[in-house]
Design an enzyme around this catalytic site. Sequence first.
Site, PDB file in Angstrom:
ATOM      1  N   ASN A   7       0.847  -1.181   0.000  1.00 41.66           N
ATOM      2  CA  ASN A   7       0.000   0.000   0.000  1.00 41.66           C
ATOM      3  C   ASN A   7       0.893   1.245   0.000  1.00 41.66           C
ATOM      4  OD1 ASN A   7      -1.606   2.249   0.906  1.00 41.66           O
ATOM      5  ND2 ASN A   7      -3.139   0.794   1.640  1.00 41.66           N
ATOM      6  N   ARG A  18       4.549  18.333   1.391  1.00 39.76           N
ATOM      7  CA  ARG A  18       5.527  19.336   0.952  1.00 39.76           C
ATOM      8  C   ARG A  18       5.100  20.044  -0.335  1.00 39.76           C
ATOM      9  NH1 ARG A  18      11.063  20.040   2.323  1.00 39.76           N
ATOM     10  NH2 ARG A  18      11.701  21.994   1.363  1.00 39.76           N
ATOM     11  N   HIS A  43      -5.547   3.560  -1.750  1.00 41.83           N
ATOM     12  CA  HIS A  43      -6.846   3.810  -1.128  1.00 41.83           C
ATOM     13  C   HIS A  43      -7.155   5.298  -1.270  1.00 41.83           C
ATOM     14  CE1 HIS A  43      -9.741   2.795   2.415  1.00 41.83           C
ATOM     15  NE2 HIS A  43     -10.180   3.845   1.743  1.00 41.83           N
ATOM     16  N   ARG A  45      -9.211   8.625  -1.118  1.00 43.69           N
ATOM     17  CA  ARG A  45     -10.365   9.108  -0.357  1.00 43.69           C
ATOM     18  C   ARG A  45     -10.886  10.391  -1.001  1.00 43.69           C
ATOM     19  NH1 ARG A  45      -7.529   6.328   3.862  1.00 43.69           N
ATOM     20  NH2 ARG A  45      -8.979   5.033   5.060  1.00 43.69           N
ATOM     21  N   HIS A  50      -4.172  11.873   0.602  1.00 45.43           N
ATOM     22  CA  HIS A  50      -2.949  11.130   0.265  1.00 45.43           C
ATOM     23  C   HIS A  50      -3.003  10.757  -1.217  1.00 45.43           C
ATOM     24  CE1 HIS A  50      -5.800   8.042   1.524  1.00 45.43           C
ATOM     25  NE2 HIS A  50      -5.618   8.329   2.801  1.00 45.43           N
ATOM     26  N   GLU A  70      -8.635   0.238  -3.038  1.00 44.87           N
ATOM     27  CA  GLU A  70      -9.537   0.154  -1.891  1.00 44.87           C
ATOM     28  C   GLU A  70     -10.354   1.436  -1.783  1.00 44.87           C
ATOM     29  OE1 GLU A  70      -6.599  -2.356   1.135  1.00 44.87           O
ATOM     30  OE2 GLU A  70      -6.917  -0.215   1.444  1.00 44.87           O
ATOM     31  N   THR A 100      -7.881   6.356   9.167  1.00 55.16           N
ATOM     32  CA  THR A 100      -7.570   5.094   8.500  1.00 55.16           C
ATOM     33  C   THR A 100      -8.768   4.173   8.674  1.00 55.16           C
ATOM     34  OG1 THR A 100      -5.954   3.294   8.304  1.00 55.16           O
ATOM     35  CG2 THR A 100      -6.483   4.066  10.533  1.00 55.16           C
ATOM     36  N   HIS A 190      -4.028  -4.588   7.627  1.00 52.44           N
ATOM     37  CA  HIS A 190      -4.143  -3.531   8.630  1.00 52.44           C
ATOM     38  C   HIS A 190      -3.313  -3.878   9.862  1.00 52.44           C
ATOM     39  CE1 HIS A 190      -5.603  -0.128  10.948  1.00 52.44           C
ATOM     40  NE2 HIS A 190      -6.194   0.317   9.852  1.00 52.44           N
ATOM     41  N   ASP A 191      -2.250  -3.121  10.045  1.00 51.95           N
ATOM     42  CA  ASP A 191      -1.319  -3.260  11.170  1.00 51.95           C
ATOM     43  C   ASP A 191      -0.502  -4.548  11.138  1.00 51.95           C
ATOM     44  OD1 ASP A 191      -2.011  -0.795  12.084  1.00 51.95           O
ATOM     45  OD2 ASP A 191      -3.229  -1.488  13.762  1.00 51.95           O
ATOM     46  N   GLY A 213       1.047  -1.368   4.294  1.00 49.06           N
ATOM     47  CA  GLY A 213       1.542  -0.055   3.933  1.00 49.06           C
ATOM     48  C   GLY A 213       2.285   0.640   5.047  1.00 49.06           C
ATOM     49  N   HIS A 214       1.573   1.046   6.086  1.00 45.59           N
ATOM     50  CA  HIS A 214       2.160   1.886   7.137  1.00 45.59           C
ATOM     51  C   HIS A 214       3.399   1.243   7.764  1.00 45.59           C
ATOM     52  CE1 HIS A 214       2.225   4.953  10.279  1.00 45.59           C
ATOM     53  NE2 HIS A 214       2.459   3.982  11.131  1.00 45.59           N
TER      54      HIS A 214
END
Length: 237
Positions: A7, A18, A43, A45, A50, A70, A100, A190-191, A213-214
């Site tokens: 992701n 920036r 993903h 939104r 992002h 997503e 999120t 997720h996580d 991703g994160h």
Amino acid sequence: MTKLSVNINKIATLRNSRGGDVPNVVQFARDVQKFGAQGVTIHPRPDERHIRYQDVYDLKSEVYTEFNIEGNPIRQFMDMVLEVKPTQVTLVPDAEDAITSNAGWDTIKHKDFLVDVIKEFKQNGIRTSIFVDPVMKQIEGAKATGTDRIELYTEAYADAYSLGDKMGIKPYRDCAILASALGLGLNAGHDLSLDNIKYFKQNIPDLLEVSIGHALISESLYLGIENVINMYLRQLK
């Protein structure tokens, strides 16, 4: 082997903080595929904080592995997905102001809505997946929508694992077994991280794909993106 889809939302977040086009999300997508990732996830939104909708179109010709988009299936999102035609669309019921994703679908309450959305995507040759909590009745409900796959929301597992509670895997394993029996493909995300991914993979049968991703991006700040992708691939064998 379970596929790794990276992701890249966090790359877009860094770019947007920036202004300009550094880091470039298209180049990053090219690089993660070159380094071995078997998919790219985004993903977008509605507020485009992002991934921007233009990014989706820019990535269309650059993702030669699996392209997973997503999002909450509002009309704008659906029209974009139908135009781009990714490998997979993952339906997520997040609010427009959600930081999120924080919950799966109530596949029983929203069955009729999901049936209509999924039918439209599948008629256009797009594989569908529904983001769901590890609850047996929600897996059964997902089957009734006509979806191809489900994506298990793994935050609860990650939290339990970080506290040393390995029994937190049990509802995920039970749901995975049920999904397989129902003929549903299984994804997860997720996580998930380098700390917890191997145990998850070892205990979840028929896991087709994880979207990360994160954690992956954060780990890469210390270890390097190419190195981290290959570390995940080794854990998923």
